[in-house]
Motif scaffolding. Structure first.
Motif, PDB file in Angstrom:
ATOM      1  N   UNK A  43       3.091   9.088  -8.628  1.00  0.00           N
ATOM      2  CA  UNK A  43       2.360  10.141  -8.059  1.00  0.00           C
ATOM      3  C   UNK A  43       1.958  11.133  -9.025  1.00  0.00           C
ATOM      4  N   UNK A  44       2.500  11.217 -10.165  1.00  0.00           N
ATOM      5  CA  UNK A  44       2.040  12.443 -11.128  1.00  0.00           C
ATOM      6  C   UNK A  44       1.576  11.670 -12.429  1.00  0.00           C
ATOM      7  N   UNK A  76      -1.088  13.473  -1.762  1.00  0.00           N
ATOM      8  CA  UNK A  76      -0.168  14.396  -1.229  1.00  0.00           C
ATOM      9  C   UNK A  76      -0.757  15.302  -0.204  1.00  0.00           C
ATOM     10  N   UNK A  77      -2.030  15.715  -0.714  1.00  0.00           N
ATOM     11  CA  UNK A  77      -2.680  16.971  -0.211  1.00  0.00           C
ATOM     12  C   UNK A  77      -3.908  16.569   0.734  1.00  0.00           C
ATOM     13  N   UNK A  78      -4.399  15.438   0.203  1.00  0.00           N
ATOM     14  CA  UNK A  78      -5.761  15.121   0.574  1.00  0.00           C
ATOM     15  C   UNK A  78      -6.987  15.855  -0.126  1.00  0.00           C
ATOM     16  N   UNK A  86     -15.906  11.842  -0.731  1.00  0.00           N
ATOM     17  CA  UNK A  86     -14.753  11.044  -0.733  1.00  0.00           C
ATOM     18  C   UNK A  86     -13.972  11.106   0.366  1.00  0.00           C
ATOM     19  N   UNK A  87     -13.506  10.102   1.105  1.00  0.00           N
ATOM     20  CA  UNK A  87     -12.523  10.461   2.162  1.00  0.00           C
ATOM     21  C   UNK A  87     -11.595   9.071   2.347  1.00  0.00           C
ATOM     22  N   UNK A  88     -10.695   9.064   3.404  1.00  0.00           N
ATOM     23  CA  UNK A  88      -9.856   7.887   3.657  1.00  0.00           C
ATOM     24  C   UNK A  88      -9.585   7.909   4.928  1.00  0.00           C
ATOM     25  N   UNK A  89      -9.224   6.813   5.494  1.00  0.00           N
ATOM     26  CA  UNK A  89      -8.768   6.507   6.512  1.00  0.00           C
ATOM     27  C   UNK A  89      -7.458   5.834   6.415  1.00  0.00           C
ATOM     28  N   UNK A  93       0.767  -1.100  -0.124  1.00  0.00           N
ATOM     29  CA  UNK A  93       0.069   0.025   0.158  1.00  0.00           C
ATOM     30  C   UNK A  93       0.743   1.151   0.081  1.00  0.00           C
ATOM     31  N   UNK A  94       2.006   1.246   0.509  1.00  0.00           N
ATOM     32  CA  UNK A  94       2.778   2.427   0.466  1.00  0.00           C
ATOM     33  C   UNK A  94       3.151   2.634  -0.881  1.00  0.00           C
ATOM     34  N   UNK A  95       2.965   1.824  -2.065  1.00  0.00           N
ATOM     35  CA  UNK A  95       3.259   2.229  -3.450  1.00  0.00           C
ATOM     36  C   UNK A  95       2.153   3.020  -3.906  1.00  0.00           C
ATOM     37  N   UNK A  96       0.984   3.263  -3.311  1.00  0.00           N
ATOM     38  CA  UNK A  96      -0.143   4.057  -4.057  1.00  0.00           C
ATOM     39  C   UNK A  96       0.013   5.522  -3.862  1.00  0.00           C
ATOM     40  N   UNK A  97      -0.632   6.066  -4.684  1.00  0.00           N
ATOM     41  CA  UNK A  97      -0.752   7.506  -4.705  1.00  0.00           C
ATOM     42  C   UNK A  97      -2.228   7.991  -4.581  1.00  0.00           C
ATOM     43  N   UNK A  98      -2.652   8.721  -5.571  1.00  0.00           N
ATOM     44  CA  UNK A  98      -4.113   8.900  -5.507  1.00  0.00           C
ATOM     45  C   UNK A  98      -5.030   7.978  -5.780  1.00  0.00           C
ATOM     46  N   UNK A  99      -6.279   7.892  -5.124  1.00  0.00           N
ATOM     47  CA  UNK A  99      -7.072   7.002  -4.891  1.00  0.00           C
ATOM     48  C   UNK A  99      -8.472   7.471  -5.558  1.00  0.00           C
ATOM     49  N   UNK A 100      -9.160   6.798  -6.383  1.00  0.00           N
ATOM     50  CA  UNK A 100     -10.395   7.354  -7.028  1.00  0.00           C
ATOM     51  C   UNK A 100     -11.349   6.320  -6.979  1.00  0.00           C
ATOM     52  N   UNK A 101     -12.678   7.029  -7.661  1.00  0.00           N
ATOM     53  CA  UNK A 101     -13.743   5.998  -7.808  1.00  0.00           C
ATOM     54  C   UNK A 101     -14.294   6.448  -9.017  1.00  0.00           C
ATOM     55  N   UNK A 102     -14.568   5.228  -9.680  1.00  0.00           N
ATOM     56  CA  UNK A 102     -15.228   5.159 -11.097  1.00  0.00           C
ATOM     57  C   UNK A 102     -16.428   4.636 -11.234  1.00  0.00           C
TER      58      UNK A 102
END
Length: 119
Positions: free
Chosen positions: A101-102, A53-55, A69-72, A27-36
Motif C-alpha cells: 500500500x505505501x 484507498x481513496x480513488x 484514469x478510472x477503475x471498475x 487481485x486483492x493483493x493489489x493497491x495503487x494502479x497506474x499507467x506508464x
C-alpha cells in the motif's frame, strides 16, 4: 497478479483512445494502479495513477486535462481515457500495480499496448 493491457492503436492527432487494464489472479493483493509509457529511444515515464484507498487520481503534467484514469472494481479493470492526442503521446503504454500500500514501487506490470498518433 496478471495485468492485461489493451486498447492501443493508430489514431490521428486530436483523436481519442481508451486503454484498458484487466487484472486477474490475486487481485486483492493489489493497491495503487497506474499507467506508464515508453516512447522509442526514451525512458519509461509515469502517466497517471489511481490510489487504491481513496480513488484519488494524479497525472503527469504532459497529459493533465487530456487523459482520465478510472477503475471498475467489479471488473478489476482500470481505464485510461486519452483525448486530444498528440504525436508526442506515441508510445507503448504499460499498466502497473503495487503490491504494498505505501510502497513507491510497482510490482505487477502488463505487457504493454502500442499507441501511435499520426500528425
Amino acid at each position: 497478479v496478471q495485468l492485461q493491457a489493451s486498447g492501443g492503436g493508430l489514431v490521428q492527432a486530436g483523436g481519442s483512445l481508451r486503454l484498458s487494464c484487466a487484472a486477474s489472479g490475486r487481485t486483492f493483493s493489489m493497491y495503487d494502479q497506474g499507467w506508464f509509457r515508453q516512447a522509442p529511444g526514451r525512458e519509461r515515464e509515469f502517466v497517471s495513477v489511481i490510489r487504491w484507498s481513496t480513488g484519488s487520481t494524479y497525472y503527469a503534467d504532459s497529459v493533465k486535462g487530456r487523459f482520465t484514469i478510472s477503475r471498475d472494481n467489479a471488473k478489476n479493470t482500470v481505464y485510461l481515457q486519452m483525448n486530444s492526442l498528440k504525436p508526442e503521446d506515441t508510445a507503448v503504454y504499460y499498466c502497473a500495480a503495487k503490491a504494498r500500500q505505501y510502497s513507491t514501487e510497482y510490482d505487477y506490470w502488463g505487457q504493454g499496448t502500442l499507441v501511435t498518433v499520426s500528425s
